[in-house]
Design an enzyme around this catalytic site. Structure first.
Site, PDB file in Angstrom:
ATOM      1  N   LYS A  15      28.744  37.635  34.347  1.00 51.71           N
ATOM      2  CA  LYS A  15      29.291  37.286  35.554  1.00 51.71           C
ATOM      3  C   LYS A  15      30.877  37.295  35.174  1.00 51.71           C
ATOM      4  O   LYS A  15      31.620  37.700  36.220  1.00 51.71           O
ATOM      5  CB  LYS A  15      28.637  36.120  36.107  1.00 51.71           C
ATOM      6  CG  LYS A  15      29.165  35.834  37.661  1.00 51.71           C
ATOM      7  CD  LYS A  15      28.731  36.554  38.605  1.00 51.71           C
ATOM      8  CE  LYS A  15      28.830  36.192  40.211  1.00 51.71           C
ATOM      9  NZ  LYS A  15      28.966  37.416  40.866  1.00 51.71           N
ATOM     10  N   LYS A  63      28.405  49.275  42.489  1.00 46.71           N
ATOM     11  CA  LYS A  63      27.186  48.258  42.723  1.00 46.71           C
ATOM     12  C   LYS A  63      25.985  49.021  42.213  1.00 46.71           C
ATOM     13  O   LYS A  63      24.938  48.705  41.395  1.00 46.71           O
ATOM     14  CB  LYS A  63      26.757  47.981  44.042  1.00 46.71           C
ATOM     15  CG  LYS A  63      27.304  46.871  44.852  1.00 46.71           C
ATOM     16  CD  LYS A  63      27.322  45.447  44.443  1.00 46.71           C
ATOM     17  CE  LYS A  63      28.101  45.422  43.137  1.00 46.71           C
ATOM     18  NZ  LYS A  63      29.359  44.587  43.214  1.00 46.71           N
ATOM     19  N   CYS A  87      30.029  33.731  27.854  1.00 50.73           N
ATOM     20  CA  CYS A  87      29.140  32.625  27.242  1.00 50.73           C
ATOM     21  C   CYS A  87      29.278  31.548  28.083  1.00 50.73           C
ATOM     22  O   CYS A  87      30.225  31.316  28.944  1.00 50.73           O
ATOM     23  CB  CYS A  87      29.600  32.332  25.890  1.00 50.73           C
ATOM     24  SG  CYS A  87      29.586  33.631  24.549  1.00 50.73           S
ATOM     25  N   TRP A 118      27.090  35.835  25.433  1.00 49.74           N
ATOM     26  CA  TRP A 118      27.592  37.168  25.520  1.00 49.74           C
ATOM     27  C   TRP A 118      28.246  37.599  24.402  1.00 49.74           C
ATOM     28  O   TRP A 118      29.434  37.344  24.153  1.00 49.74           O
ATOM     29  CB  TRP A 118      28.453  37.380  26.797  1.00 49.74           C
ATOM     30  CG  TRP A 118      28.755  38.821  27.234  1.00 49.74           C
ATOM     31  CD1 TRP A 118      27.853  39.437  27.904  1.00 49.74           C
ATOM     32  CD2 TRP A 118      29.792  39.555  27.005  1.00 49.74           C
ATOM     33  NE1 TRP A 118      28.223  40.873  28.053  1.00 49.74           N
ATOM     34  CE2 TRP A 118      29.664  40.734  27.660  1.00 49.74           C
ATOM     35  CE3 TRP A 118      30.929  39.338  26.401  1.00 49.74           C
ATOM     36  CZ2 TRP A 118      30.498  41.698  27.501  1.00 49.74           C
ATOM     37  CZ3 TRP A 118      31.974  40.238  26.439  1.00 49.74           C
ATOM     38  CH2 TRP A 118      31.838  41.512  26.877  1.00 49.74           C
ATOM     39  N   GLU A 164      26.016  49.767  38.219  1.00 50.74           N
ATOM     40  CA  GLU A 164      26.000  48.467  37.542  1.00 50.74           C
ATOM     41  C   GLU A 164      24.720  47.853  37.194  1.00 50.74           C
ATOM     42  O   GLU A 164      24.168  47.422  36.430  1.00 50.74           O
ATOM     43  CB  GLU A 164      26.936  47.468  38.343  1.00 50.74           C
ATOM     44  CG  GLU A 164      26.690  46.108  38.008  1.00 50.74           C
ATOM     45  CD  GLU A 164      28.072  45.174  38.815  1.00 50.74           C
ATOM     46  OE1 GLU A 164      28.081  45.381  40.020  1.00 50.74           O
ATOM     47  OE2 GLU A 164      28.531  44.560  38.155  1.00 50.74           O
ATOM     48  N   ASN A 198      32.858  29.102  23.933  1.00 49.30           N
ATOM     49  CA  ASN A 198      33.039  30.153  24.901  1.00 49.30           C
ATOM     50  C   ASN A 198      34.423  30.595  24.539  1.00 49.30           C
ATOM     51  O   ASN A 198      35.337  29.708  24.805  1.00 49.30           O
ATOM     52  CB  ASN A 198      32.694  29.513  26.061  1.00 49.30           C
ATOM     53  CG  ASN A 198      33.137  30.863  27.444  1.00 49.30           C
ATOM     54  OD1 ASN A 198      33.211  31.664  27.199  1.00 49.30           O
ATOM     55  ND2 ASN A 198      33.561  30.218  28.464  1.00 49.30           N
ATOM     56  N   GLY A 199      34.692  31.790  24.362  1.00 52.24           N
ATOM     57  CA  GLY A 199      36.077  32.314  24.379  1.00 52.24           C
ATOM     58  C   GLY A 199      36.300  33.340  23.095  1.00 52.24           C
ATOM     59  O   GLY A 199      35.265  33.815  22.772  1.00 52.24           O
ATOM     60  N   GLU A 212      33.172  50.628  45.660  1.00 52.58           N
ATOM     61  CA  GLU A 212      32.295  49.468  45.631  1.00 52.58           C
ATOM     62  C   GLU A 212      30.966  49.715  45.691  1.00 52.58           C
ATOM     63  O   GLU A 212      29.904  49.416  44.869  1.00 52.58           O
ATOM     64  CB  GLU A 212      32.805  48.523  46.673  1.00 52.58           C
ATOM     65  CG  GLU A 212      31.849  47.286  46.626  1.00 52.58           C
ATOM     66  CD  GLU A 212      32.098  46.478  45.266  1.00 52.58           C
ATOM     67  OE1 GLU A 212      32.802  46.614  44.349  1.00 52.58           O
ATOM     68  OE2 GLU A 212      31.179  45.550  45.140  1.00 52.58           O
ATOM     69  N   HIS A 227      37.773  69.714  43.702  1.00 54.21           N
ATOM     70  CA  HIS A 227      38.743  69.695  42.709  1.00 54.21           C
ATOM     71  C   HIS A 227      38.342  69.710  41.384  1.00 54.21           C
ATOM     72  O   HIS A 227      38.905  69.567  40.134  1.00 54.21           O
ATOM     73  CB  HIS A 227      39.978  69.063  42.683  1.00 54.21           C
ATOM     74  CG  HIS A 227      40.740  69.447  43.854  1.00 54.21           C
ATOM     75  ND1 HIS A 227      41.530  70.517  44.210  1.00 54.21           N
ATOM     76  CD2 HIS A 227      41.055  68.664  45.160  1.00 54.21           C
ATOM     77  CE1 HIS A 227      42.247  70.653  45.513  1.00 54.21           C
ATOM     78  NE2 HIS A 227      41.690  69.651  46.210  1.00 54.21           N
ATOM     79  N   ARG A 270      26.631  33.950  32.514  1.00 53.07           N
ATOM     80  CA  ARG A 270      27.575  34.423  31.881  1.00 53.07           C
ATOM     81  C   ARG A 270      27.260  35.086  30.527  1.00 53.07           C
ATOM     82  O   ARG A 270      28.020  35.228  29.763  1.00 53.07           O
ATOM     83  CB  ARG A 270      28.252  32.830  31.518  1.00 53.07           C
ATOM     84  CG  ARG A 270      28.498  32.095  32.719  1.00 53.07           C
ATOM     85  CD  ARG A 270      29.016  30.637  32.361  1.00 53.07           C
ATOM     86  NE  ARG A 270      30.234  30.892  31.612  1.00 53.07           N
ATOM     87  CZ  ARG A 270      31.559  30.845  32.354  1.00 53.07           C
ATOM     88  NH1 ARG A 270      31.579  30.627  33.481  1.00 53.07           N
ATOM     89  NH2 ARG A 270      32.598  31.061  31.495  1.00 53.07           N
TER      90      ARG A 270
HETATM   91  O1  M6R Z   1      35.343  36.865  38.646  1.00 54.35           O
HETATM   92  P1  M6R Z   1      35.951  38.002  39.132  1.00 54.35           P
HETATM   93  O2  M6R Z   1      36.218  38.357  40.359  1.00 54.35           O
HETATM   94  O3  M6R Z   1      37.417  38.002  38.802  1.00 54.35           O
HETATM   95  O4  M6R Z   1      35.446  39.246  38.528  1.00 54.35           O
HETATM   96  C1  M6R Z   1      36.065  40.684  38.666  1.00 54.35           C
HETATM   97  C2  M6R Z   1      34.959  41.469  38.022  1.00 54.35           C
HETATM   98  O5  M6R Z   1      34.716  41.475  36.873  1.00 54.35           O
HETATM   99  C3  M6R Z   1      33.720  41.801  38.818  1.00 54.35           C
HETATM  100  O6  M6R Z   1      33.842  41.774  40.363  1.00 54.35           O
HETATM  101  C4  M6R Z   1      32.551  42.872  38.512  1.00 54.35           C
HETATM  102  O7  M6R Z   1      33.214  44.015  38.527  1.00 54.35           O
HETATM  103  C5  M6R Z   1      31.585  42.740  39.047  1.00 54.35           C
HETATM  104  N1  M6R Z   1      30.282  42.562  38.155  1.00 54.35           N
HETATM  105  C6  M6R Z   1      31.007  43.662  40.029  1.00 54.35           C
HETATM  106  O8  M6R Z   1      29.912  43.338  40.855  1.00 54.35           O
END
Ligand code: M6R
Length: 606
Positions: A601, A483, A2, A75, A486, A99-100, A479, A502, A27
């Site tokens: 994010k 990407k 949030c 969120w 996601e 937020n939290g 990675e 396997h 957020r």
């Molecule tokens: O802010 P951070 O780097 O700690 O965030 C970690 C993950 O939440 C972040 O890298 C997430 O996997 C990304 N959305 C990937 O693109």
């Protein structure tokens, strides 16, 4: 997660709040809302969906007129995304945004209900509003906030209005981010600096449980007992406003991919200004005595750690483990003298990473942090901080922060190897030179966009895809695969190339896209064999390799050739086309690239 924002000044608060919320939408974007003091009292407007939905409502109902207010973009954690669960939440004289997560929300709710409270929403936030109202006596807001804080367990950043106190706005935090911004005749609360960057020159970072009191006359900070908090120095908001805007690109993600030559330069340049012996000297004056490294992080930052492990182990010969932060915390980790924990995080606010940091510190282990957001919780609590210097990253999918994290871990590996003499001076100098060239090498890779776009077009309908590689190429695959799934919602898996046979190879059917990453000379033949095994089952193979490693036999369907560089740096070079591939696939599939569903994010909940 949030995002929260609050403002007091002379201009229309609703417009300022909406502007700030749009910058915080990364957020969370399940609903949004504002509360503004008008001449008739506090007016709350909220709406499920994106901020655009709230704007439409305000355009229809009329913007509230007033110059002091609070806002929120959500969120969802407790309760579905809906108008009712949207913030702000009110009870009696109290209206607030949060937020939290309030961890004892259930027991507090039961207790308050026994006393007659009636809840409208399913949120934990409404419990905080009720609690504050219960403790509030007119004229004593700080006492009410302090008393409520004593009862709240969990994490929170709150922006609070009291209906009989139209001149003030209150803010308080515990383990969730909150900054207090200073503009010209106006003052702000926000979850981060970019949200209000165009309005402020300086800002404060309140400590946990300090109560910020904002009015048109200024800001003060009080301790829960009502006495003034220790003086704090304001920080300068020196990120450029442009960095938080799209700058002509259709999406932040594309802008952030394209600016990687510059962001890598910003991350690497200052660390290399004093020769190979001076790498990261300012941030880490003494690296002797390190016997084991534990890299702790989540998501992409953890993938950066996987590359870092490979670099540190192969160059400096220091045993290095990569730990998923959310697991580390609960596995009673064995930490001993000589260990160093490195927490990697773009936001510096990821709850799992922050908790892991605290655990390591509790056990007396030194913690170094590689972080982007200046002054974030992880940056503040770590013993040593290495900043990324890549500016605000807005797209939910990380790109420029990821490559900077990897580059900084590579630099650390070179520094450790140089000091421990596990590489020759010549090799260290060669790697140092390659690090300095890296931004330009990445620029070359960004020249191949058209071919990648066509590939994405071709593969857009696929339901599954696979990424295979060995060694550090496997980390690149993890990675690249993250990407893709996601943001494009195409199911994707990353496999250590030798593992495919396997089990997972049974999922390969004619036309399944398989990306084979093979940038390591010693592993080329093995990865090629595994790629051929997939190709024989009908996979549509894309081979990603270096120019000098191009196989003579054309067993693949598509080929992307990367510039030849030191192998150590290939993960940074190889991920860039995969980021762009994920981006193009998401665009082809009509996805909301910058704000993929169900994500946020900055993940400030466990
Ligand atoms: O802010 P951070 O780097 O700690 O965030 C970690 C993950 O939440 C972040 O890298 C997430 O996997 C990304 N959305 C990937 O693109």
């Amino acid at each position: 997660m949030c995002g929260i924002v609050g403002c007091v000044g002379a201009e229309n608060a609703a417009a300022l709040l909406i502007e700030g919320l749009k910058k915080l939408e990364y957020r969370g974007y399940d609903s949004s809302g504002i509360a503004v003091f008008t001449k008739d009292g506090i007016r709350v407007e909220k709406k499920q969906g994106r901020i655009a939905a709230l704007e439409e409502k305000l355009a229809a109902d009329g913007y509230p007129k007033g110059t002091l207010g609070i806002g929120h973009t959500r969120w969802a954690t407790h309760g579905v995304p809906s108008d009712v669960n949207a913030h702000p939440h009110s009870c009696g004289r109290v209206t607030l945004v949060h937020n939290g997560i309030i961890e004892n929300d259930y027991e507090l709710r039961e207790e308050l209900e026994r006393e007659g409270a009636v809840f409208l929403s399913e949120t934990d936030t409404e419990v905080a509003a009720h609690l504050l109202d219960r403790f509030y006596t007119p004229g004593h807001p700080v006492e009410a906030i302090a008393a409520a804080m004593k009862r709240l367990r969990g994490t929170f950043a709150l922006a609070i209005l009291f209906s009989d106190d139209p001149e003030h706005l209150y803010g308080v935090r515990k383990d969730s981010p909150l900054i207090v911004g200073i503009g010209e005749g106006e003052y702000f609360l926000a979850s981060d600096v970019p949200a209000i960057l165009n309005r402020i020159g300086r800002y404060y970072l309140p400590e946990d449980r300090e109560i910020a009191v904002l009015s048109r006359k200024g800001v003060s900070f009080l301790l829960p007992d009502g006495t003034p908090a220790p003086e704090k120095e304001p920080l300068t908001a020196d990120w450029s406003v442009d960095a938080a805007e799209k700058g002509g690109y259709p999406h932040f993600m594309l802008k952030e991919i394209m600016e990687q030559p510059e962001t890598l330069r910003a991350a690497i340049g200052p660390r290399c200004a004093h020769g190979v012996g001076g790498i990261l000297k300012k941030e880490l004056p003494d690296v002797s005595g390190v016997e084991r490294i534990l890299i702790v992080a989540c998501g992409s930052a953890m993938h950066a750690g996987m590359v870092g492990k490979h670099a540190i182990e192969s160059l400096a010969r220091i045993p290095t483990e990569v730990c998923i932060a959310s697991e580390f915390r609960y596995q009673n980790p064995i930490l001993k003298k000589g260990d160093v924990v490195i927490v990697v995080s773009q936001s510096g606010e990821t709850a799992d990473s922050l908790a892991a940091l605290r655990l390591a510190k509790e056990k007396g282990t030194p913690v170094w942090a590689i972080v982007n957001v200046v002054g974030s919780s992880i940056a503040r609590e770590a013993d040593r901080v290495i900043y990324l210097y890549v500016g605000p990253e807005i797209a939910v999918a990380t790109t420029k922060a990821y490559t900077a994290q990897v580059a900084l871990l590579d630099l650390l590996a070179i520094r450790l190897a140089y000091e421990r003499k596990t590489v020759t001076e010549e090799r260290a100098e060669r790697l140092f030179g390659a690090m300095n060239r890296l931004p330009e090498t990445v620029r070359l890779v960004l020249g191949q966009t058209e071919r990648i776009r066509n590939l994405a077009k071709f593969n857009r309908e696929a339901e599954h895809s696979f990424f295979i590689g060995r060694g550090q190429d496997y980390a690149v695959c993890c990675e690249g695969s993250l990407k893709l799934k996601e943001i494009s919602y195409q199911h994707s898996e990353a496999y250590a190339a030798g593992e495919l046979k396997h089990g997972t190879i049974s999922l390969i059917t004619p036309g399944t896209p398989v990306v084979a990453v093979a940038t390591t000379a010693a592993l080329l033949e093995k990865t090629v064999s595994n790629a051929k095994e997939a190709g024989s089952r009908g996979a549509r193979l894309l081979l990603l390799t270096r120019k000098s490693l191009k196989p003579r036999d054309t067993f693949y369907r598509d080929l992307l050739l990367l510039p030849d560089e030191e192998e150590l740096l290939m993960p940074v070079i190889a991920i860039v086309p995969l980021q762009y591939y994920a981006y193009c696939t998401a665009v082809e599939r009509g996805c909301d690239v910058d704000k993929p569903r169900n994500l946020a994010k900055s993940v400030t909940v466990e």
